[in-house]
Design an enzyme around this catalytic site. Structure first.
Site: not given
Ligand code: NAD
Length: 339
Positions: A138-140, A163, A167
């Protein structure tokens, strides 16, 4: 056929990525490992569940022996790692799960992959010589910006929430595996995503859900926090590109050049709803309510995506105004409001 371990595929971004990637890449089989926490929902993957190049496995990335068995069974050629605890508010009330999953879980995957793929530092087994670990971040991790400036890949890390700190920690472990072991890793750091399949708790689904239920729409503080919004499928295309063509050891920022503040987001969604599902009286904007700000709330995030644009040829296909229309339509269908 290459077997790829994809983690966290039942969450928001992973469940958008899987159908897109399978359709585009006929020589890959994706094994989706997901713990199905509150954030994971297999209904997000209905369209792909019977595909012969897709397998779902329920399990925890923190369980080392289970991860090792899975690598032994499938002999994964690559890893695309989405799984994380991802909601900043939850990281404030319960940070431990974030450190566990995001830091320890990432380490388990990396270290297990290293042991299967490599004989020692800079020495890959012949059958895994192009094996890649793609870390989705993430950019955070860069902290917050003032009114000007953009996050570049060279911007110093300054995470402000549990969070983003977790990350940032995972990004550093990935980085160290490149520098220490010569492992083939790529990290992408993306801005805020929006689009179909996002959990109801996040800002945009919350706005739509509250509005159509005629409940107060909560907006933190004065609503002036700025995020660089990217349509989720554009993020998926960036991950695919960096996974396939990124340079090992590099990081790539992905962002839409679509800076919008929360007031603009809520107003735009209300305007769309005013047209698509008008209220009998008044406007959806009347429901907007300002609530106490999140502690440590970062003011502004904005990405300089020139590196992935210039070096890998990525560009966002949607801007916020086109992407949000598709998004509102998807949630109206989900919440069964027919226009
Ligand atoms: P999300 O919370 O919707 O999904 C996370 C998934 O990971 C869920 O299906 C959950 O069941 C699974 N999970 C959690 N803990 C687990 C574990 N211990 N073992 C196996 N599975 C596990 O998240 P998202 O929004 O889809 O984000 C996905 C990735 O992208 C993350 O790494 C997040 O940091 C990154 N990201 C998200 C955003 C955003 O805007 N949503 C932006 C930049 C980066």
């Amino acid at each position: 056929m290459k077997y790829v371990l994809l983690t966290g595929g039942a969450g928001f971004i992973g469940s958008n990525f899987i159908p897109y990637f399978i359709e585009n890449n006929p020589h890959y089989h994706l094994v989706n490992l997901d713990l199905l926490t509150y954030a994971g929902d297999l209904n997000n993957l209905k369209e792909i569940e019977n595909n012969e190049r897709y397998t779902f496995v329920k399990g925890d990335i923190c369980n080392r022996s289970f991860i090792e068995e899975l690598f032994t069974k499938y002999q994964f050629h690559d890893v695309i790692h989405f799984a994380a605890e991802s909601h900043v508010d939850n990281s404030i009330s319960g940070p431990e799960a974030f450190i566990r999953t995001n830091v320890l879980g990432t380490f388990n995957l990396l270290d297990t992959a290293r042991k299967l793929w490599m004989n020692g530092p800079n020495d890959y087994n012949e059958s895994f010589k192009n094996a890649r670990f793609h870390h989705v971040s993430t950019d955070e991790v860069y902290g917050t910006l003032g009114e000007t400036g953009l996050f570049e890949e060279t911007t110093a890390y300054a995470p402000n929430s549990p969070y983003s700190a977790s990350k940032a920690g995972s990004d550093m472990i990935v980085r160290s595996y490149f520098h220490t072991y010569g492992m083939n890793v790529v990290t992408t750091n993306c801005s805020n995503n929006y689009g179909p399949k996002q959990h109801n708790e996040k800002l945009i689904p919350t706005i739509i859900r509250k509005a159509i239920a005629c409940e107060n729409i909560p907006i933190y503080g004065d609503g002036k926090n700025v995020r660089d919004w990217l349509y989720v499928l554009d993020h998926c295309k960036g991950i695919e590109l960096a996974f396939k063509t990124g340079i090992s050891g590099e990081t790539y920022n992905i962002g839409g050049r679509n800076e919008r503040n929360n007031l603009y987001i809520v107003d735009t969604i209300c305007e769309i709803l005013n047209t698509k599902v008008p209220l009998k009286e008044g406007k959806y904007q009347d429901l907007i309510t300002f609530v106490k700000d999140r502690p440590g709330h970062d003011m502004r995030y904005a990405i300089d995506a020139s590196k992935i644009e210039n070096n890998l040829g990525w560009k966002a296909d949607e801007n916020f105004e086109t992407g949000i229309l598709k998004t509102v339509d998807w949630y109206l269908e989900k919440f069964k409001v027919l226009t």
